[in-house]
Design an enzyme around this catalytic site. Structure first.
Site, short mmCIF file in Angstrom:
data_model
loop_
_atom_site.label_atom_id
_atom_site.label_comp_id
_atom_site.label_asym_id
_atom_site.label_seq_id
_atom_site.Cartn_x
_atom_site.Cartn_y
_atom_site.Cartn_z
N CYS A 56 0.89 3.64 3.27
CA CYS A 56 1.31 2.91 4.46
C CYS A 56 2.63 2.88 5.01
CB CYS A 56 0.65 1.23 4.48
SG CYS A 56 -0.52 -0.04 4.91
N ASN A 63 -13.49 10.40 -1.02
CA ASN A 63 -14.05 8.76 -1.79
C ASN A 63 -14.02 7.81 -0.99
OD1 ASN A 63 -14.83 10.77 -4.16
ND2 ASN A 63 -12.99 10.45 -4.92
N HIS A 90 -4.24 0.43 7.64
CA HIS A 90 -4.91 0.26 6.38
C HIS A 90 -6.48 0.41 6.28
CE1 HIS A 90 -3.82 -1.01 2.70
NE2 HIS A 90 -5.13 -2.26 2.46
N GLN A 109 -8.88 13.95 0.08
CA GLN A 109 -8.27 14.52 -0.11
C GLN A 109 -8.35 15.95 -0.32
OE1 GLN A 109 -7.93 13.04 -4.75
NE2 GLN A 109 -9.09 11.37 -4.29
N CYS A 152 0.71 -1.41 0.04
CA CYS A 152 0.25 -0.30 0.29
C CYS A 152 1.07 0.68 -0.40
CB CYS A 152 -0.51 0.09 1.71
SG CYS A 152 -2.10 1.63 1.39
ZN LIG Z 1 -1.88 1.26 3.95
#
Ligand SMILES: [Zn+2]
Ligand SMILES: [Zn+2]
Length: 346
Positions: free
Chosen positions: A55, A152, A114, A167, A52
């Protein structure tokens, strides 16, 4: 207008913020559904995903490495839609008009975890996200006219990564929808001497479209909602932007968000996808005199695995919805507001 005095037959409702109409055709959800169904996302994400890019400690596509952040983390989007150095000239060739746009886009990780979402984070951490929304707004408002805070959530809304994040885009122009809300709210104060959305709060309080209310906030399915379970969260006392909120209003907001997202996740017993965002007064103007702080939530789902598409009539004529706002509000009130233990981003 109470739910009972509204027509069962197809009718149109007026949206005073955007100054447009929506067609309400209640009862169409009874028709047989032969189209595609959305997949219910799988729960059970790891707390840390080495693949990810959001992360802590991981390297992003730009080659930058995320710090080992303990709370929220803000960085400039590696693929920013707006750039601070873009030229701003306007050019026209007959009907072909361009205007340079200057701005920035940032990513805000809500948590180092996460596997969390806003609904499953402790209230103190949700409050921390609100504080960052406010401080980012104040900072970016020093340079840009419009600051758009948004999230989103879910693959249905194009979220490319389940890591809890939102965002913030800021730009020198007033975007099209912001310009319409700016215009309608300005005109309302001029005509009535009061803020449009505070008059709306007074009219809706205690009514059939209210989902949640406390001393500081009113959450309704707006009378003119377009998306099936769309909601509008409005500050009850005058406030133009997130930085205007004092500590008690921010604490109250954290609890309100948790309850709303809990209701959304319980409505169809699945992580509920949505786009949400704040509409705050434009900077570099006198808009704080008429603009009332509010957030829109736009979830795409009509049923547990059926999404609403904006196609055909919506694209060509005007928006249309299949269940009434009153019906949607009642279903949301019936859903538990307690965040589900396994609330997971999809
Ligand atoms: Zn993550
Ligand atoms: Zn708005």
């Amino acid at each position: 207008m109470s739910g009972r005095s509204l027509p069962d037959e197809p009718h149109r409702r007026y949206d005073p913020l955007l100054e447009e109409w929506v067609l309400v055709s209640a009862g169409r959800t009874n028709r047989p559904w032969l189209g595609s169904r959305e997949q219910t996302p799988k729960a059970g994400l790891p707390t840390y995903d080495p693949a990810c890019y959001l992360c802590p400690g991981n390297t992003r596509a730009s080659g930058q490495t995320n710090p080992d952040y303990p709370g929220t983390f803000v960085f400039t989007n590696d693929f920013a839609a707006l750039r601070p150095q873009s030229p701003t000239q306007r050019a026209a060739d007959g009907l072909l008009v361009t205007e340079g746009e200057r701005g920035t886009s940032r990513v805000l990780c809500f948590s180092p975890r996460h596997d969390l979402v806003l609904a499953s984070m402790p209230l103190t951490e949700v409050r921390g996200v609100i504080d960052v929304w406010a401080s980012q707004t104040a900072e970016l408002g020093g340079a840009y006219r419009w600051v758009q805070v948004f999230e989103n959530r879910g693959q249905e809304m194009g979220a490319s990564n389940p890591h809890p994040h939102g965002q913030i885009w800021a730009g020198s122009a007033l975007p099209s929808l912001a310009a319409r809300e700016e215009d309608s709210q300005r005109k309302h104060v001029t005509t009535h001497g009061s803020r449009l959305l505070l008059d709306y709060v007074a009219q809706e309080t205690g009514g059939p479209r209210v989902v949640e209310e406390d001393d500081h906030w009113l959450l309704v399915v707006p009378f003119w909602a377009v998306w099936p379970y769309e909601t509008l969260l409005i500050a009850r006392q005058p406030a133009a932007r997130l930085p205007d909120l004092d500590a008690s209003r921010r604490d109250s907001l954290a609890a309100m968000l948790a309850r709303l997202l809990g209701r959304y996740d319980h409505l169809f017993d699945r992580p509920f996808p949505f786009s949400m965002g704040w509409h705050q007064a434009p900077f570099q103007s006198d808009a704080e005199r008429h603009w009332q702080l509010h957030a829109h939530f736009y979830p795409p789902l009509l049923g547990p695995n059926v999404r609403k598409f904006m196609v055909g009539y919506e694209l060509l004529a005007e928006s249309q919805r299949d269940i009434t706002a009153e019906d949607a509000a009642e279903r949301l009130r019936s859903a538990s507001p307690v965040p589900s233990a396994d609330a997971r981003s999809s």
